[in-house]
Design an enzyme around this catalytic site. Structure first.
Site, PDB file in Angstrom:
ATOM      1  N   LYS A  59      31.376  26.733  49.391  1.00 29.99           N
ATOM      2  CA  LYS A  59      32.661  27.409  49.568  1.00 29.99           C
ATOM      3  C   LYS A  59      33.641  26.589  50.412  1.00 29.99           C
ATOM      4  O   LYS A  59      34.828  26.905  50.454  1.00 29.99           O
ATOM      5  CB  LYS A  59      32.450  28.781  50.202  1.00 29.99           C
ATOM      6  CG  LYS A  59      31.736  29.758  49.276  1.00 29.99           C
ATOM      7  CD  LYS A  59      31.693  31.145  49.876  1.00 29.99           C
ATOM      8  CE  LYS A  59      31.041  32.138  48.933  1.00 29.99           C
ATOM      9  NZ  LYS A  59      29.562  31.963  48.869  1.00 29.99           N
TER      10      LYS A  59
HETATM   11  C1  PLP Z   1      28.918  32.387  47.666  1.00 28.85           C
HETATM   12  C2  PLP Z   1      27.582  31.808  47.372  1.00 28.85           C
HETATM   13  C3  PLP Z   1      27.009  31.901  46.081  1.00 28.85           C
HETATM   14  C4  PLP Z   1      27.665  32.667  44.953  1.00 28.85           C
HETATM   15  O1  PLP Z   1      28.853  32.075  44.504  1.00 28.85           O
HETATM   16  P1  PLP Z   1      29.893  32.908  43.617  1.00 28.85           P
HETATM   17  O2  PLP Z   1      31.059  32.026  43.428  1.00 28.85           O
HETATM   18  O3  PLP Z   1      30.229  34.127  44.428  1.00 28.85           O
HETATM   19  O4  PLP Z   1      29.210  33.262  42.356  1.00 28.85           O
HETATM   20  C5  PLP Z   1      25.796  31.272  45.853  1.00 28.85           C
HETATM   21  N1  PLP Z   1      25.151  30.628  46.844  1.00 28.85           N
HETATM   22  C6  PLP Z   1      25.661  30.518  48.093  1.00 28.85           C
HETATM   23  C7  PLP Z   1      24.892  29.801  49.143  1.00 28.85           C
HETATM   24  C8  PLP Z   1      26.899  31.107  48.395  1.00 28.85           C
HETATM   25  O5  PLP Z   1      27.389  31.015  49.638  1.00 28.85           O
END
Ligand code: PLP
Length: 444
Positions: free
Chosen positions: A107
């Protein structure tokens, strides 16, 4: 380029409005009116380009009409100051490590890009001496988190002038490693420890967005993957992964697998495919929250309450970005199934996968990446090469990983540095009135 709402009941918006507002007036998600393909020459030469060069070409398709070239390049290069390697795990399975950014989760890219793009538009408004009554006031980003989102958003927005971030997190429900990544920063980041669970935090944020009096008093926006500036830049990862695999001579029959929760990450990859990225098909890997998996099987979408798992960043019972996928495929279930298959794993299966992978390959999976690895192990056809995303560094889930693997994995220096900072957060009860009064007092 204009953006329309997935609910089709709000007027179209400029990129500037879509980024500042986040959600359309009819509560739909913004979608670009067009998806520009990249030319064949770009893909013919992609293996010779750097991550930043690739990302800028992709960003130019999305945002080039609305952001001048120098600024956009600057935003992209500022966002991507780390590597994003593919690592071989087995003969036909590779992992795309998306955890080399500041908070060690994927993210980071979307959060930083959004912070910089928002800053760009706020500066432009200021220069234009804009209309809004209160145009010198800061923009306030509210974000509810169970861990990963809060740390990425807080670090992405850290020190960005004109923007203040409030991170709401549930008291005692966030791991100490995650907590220190947004409670030790200071500056324009305020951590609020809510005496409740994650859903209470989310409810407070939602109430604030719907409170017209509060919105008249202060500019509010959200920074989760409903925002186009947060989810679209994640497409950079997939173009880069393709380039890396092409360099290895392995790009002809690629299957990419994305551990998914709110489906923002995989949605950006599907946009990539529309732009011409030569990936054969995708796999959405889920934990026990199997709403999308069930949609693929039945053609019906039934949101449910989320269940808690050891891959907790994917504990989502009503994935927001489903609306975008539905729109991208014009509600055609067969077309969705032609591009994406699904998989769902319970905690015990995730733990078994982590052990088996560690014992046979030596690779340490985190619980989210484990869903991706297992899905490829189960679904790859002969002749296909799979790449799954490792969405977080295993040290972010150290307790779980060490328990399952009987290891004592090392915490990267970057994480340790956060843990040495002084924790500072504002404790608040979970009722809305207290939260609202707090925000208004902060502003005054
Ligand atoms: C946010 C997150 C996900 C999921 O991603 P999305 O875009 O919400 O599908 C998977 N793994 C980790 C470690 C995350 O922080």
């Amino acid at each position: 380029m204009n953006y329309y709402s997935t609910n089709h009941k709000a007027p179209t918006a400029t990129l500037e409005k879509a980024v500042i507002k986040g959600l359309a007036e009819d509560k739909g998600l913004y979608m670009p009116e067009r998806i520009k393909p990249l030319p064949q020459e770009f893909f013919d030469n992609i293996e010779n380009l750097s991550f930043q060069e690739i990302a800028y070409a992709v960003a130019d398709c999305f945002f080039g009409e609305d952001v001048d070239a120098d600024s956009l390049k600057h935003i992209v290069y500022d966002t991507l100051q780390f590597d994003c390697p593919v690592v071989k795990v087995t003969d036909n399975i590779y992992t795309l490590e998306l955890f080399h950014g500041p908070t060690l989760a994927f993210k980071d890219v979307g959060a930083r890009f959004m912070a910089r793009l928002l800053q760009y538009f706020l500066r432009k408004e200021k220069e234009a001496g804009c209309c809004c009554a209160d145009d010198n006031s800061e923009v306030n980003v509210l974000v509810a988190t169970s861990g990963d989102t809060g740390s990425a958003v807080a670090n992405g927005f850290l020190g960005v002038d004109g923007i203040h971030v409030y991170v709401l997190y549930p008291k005692g429900k966030v791991s100490p490693i995650q907590e220190c990544q947004f409670t030790t920063l200071g500056q324009n980041i305020t951590a609020i420890e809510i005496d409740g669970v994650f859903d209470d935090c989310q409810a407070l944020v939602k109430s604030a967005f719907m409170d017209s009096e509060l919105n008249a008093a202060m500019k509010l926006t959200s920074a989760n993957s409903i925002n186009v500036a947060r989810f679209l830049p994640q497409a950079f990862y997939y173009f880069n992964a393709y380039a890396r695999m092409k360099r290895l001579g392995l790009a002809d029959n690629l299957v990419m697998c994305v551990p998914s929760g709110n489906f923002g990450n995989i949605c950006s990859a599907l946009f990539g495919k529309r732009m011409g990225l030569p990936v054969k098909r995708f796999v959405a890997a889920n934990n026990a929250n199997d709403i999308f998996y069930n949609y693929l099987q039945t053609g019906e979408y039934h949101p449910k309450a989320s269940v808690q798992t050891i891959a907790n960043a994917m504990d989502v019972g009503d994935p927001s970005n489903f609306a975008r996928i539905y729109e991208l495929y014009k509600a055609d279930h067969a077309a969705v199934c032609a591009d994406i298959s699904g998989a769902t794993y319970k905690d015990a299966e995730i733990a078994e996968t982590m052990k088996a992978c560690y014992n046979t390959t030596g690779y340490v999976l985190d619980p989210h990446g484990a869903c991706g690895y297992q899905a490829l192990s189960d679904l790859l056809q002969p002749g296909e090469i799979g790449v799954f995303c490792e969405t977080a560094h295993p040290a972010k889930f150290k307790e779980t990983v060490d328990n399952i693997l009987s290891t004592d994995i090392e915490i990267p220096a970057r994480l340790l540095a956060f843990m040495e900072g002084k924790k500072c957060s504002v404790p608040l009860p979970k009722d809305y009135e207290t939260f609202r009064t707090f925000l208004l007092k902060e502003k005054a």
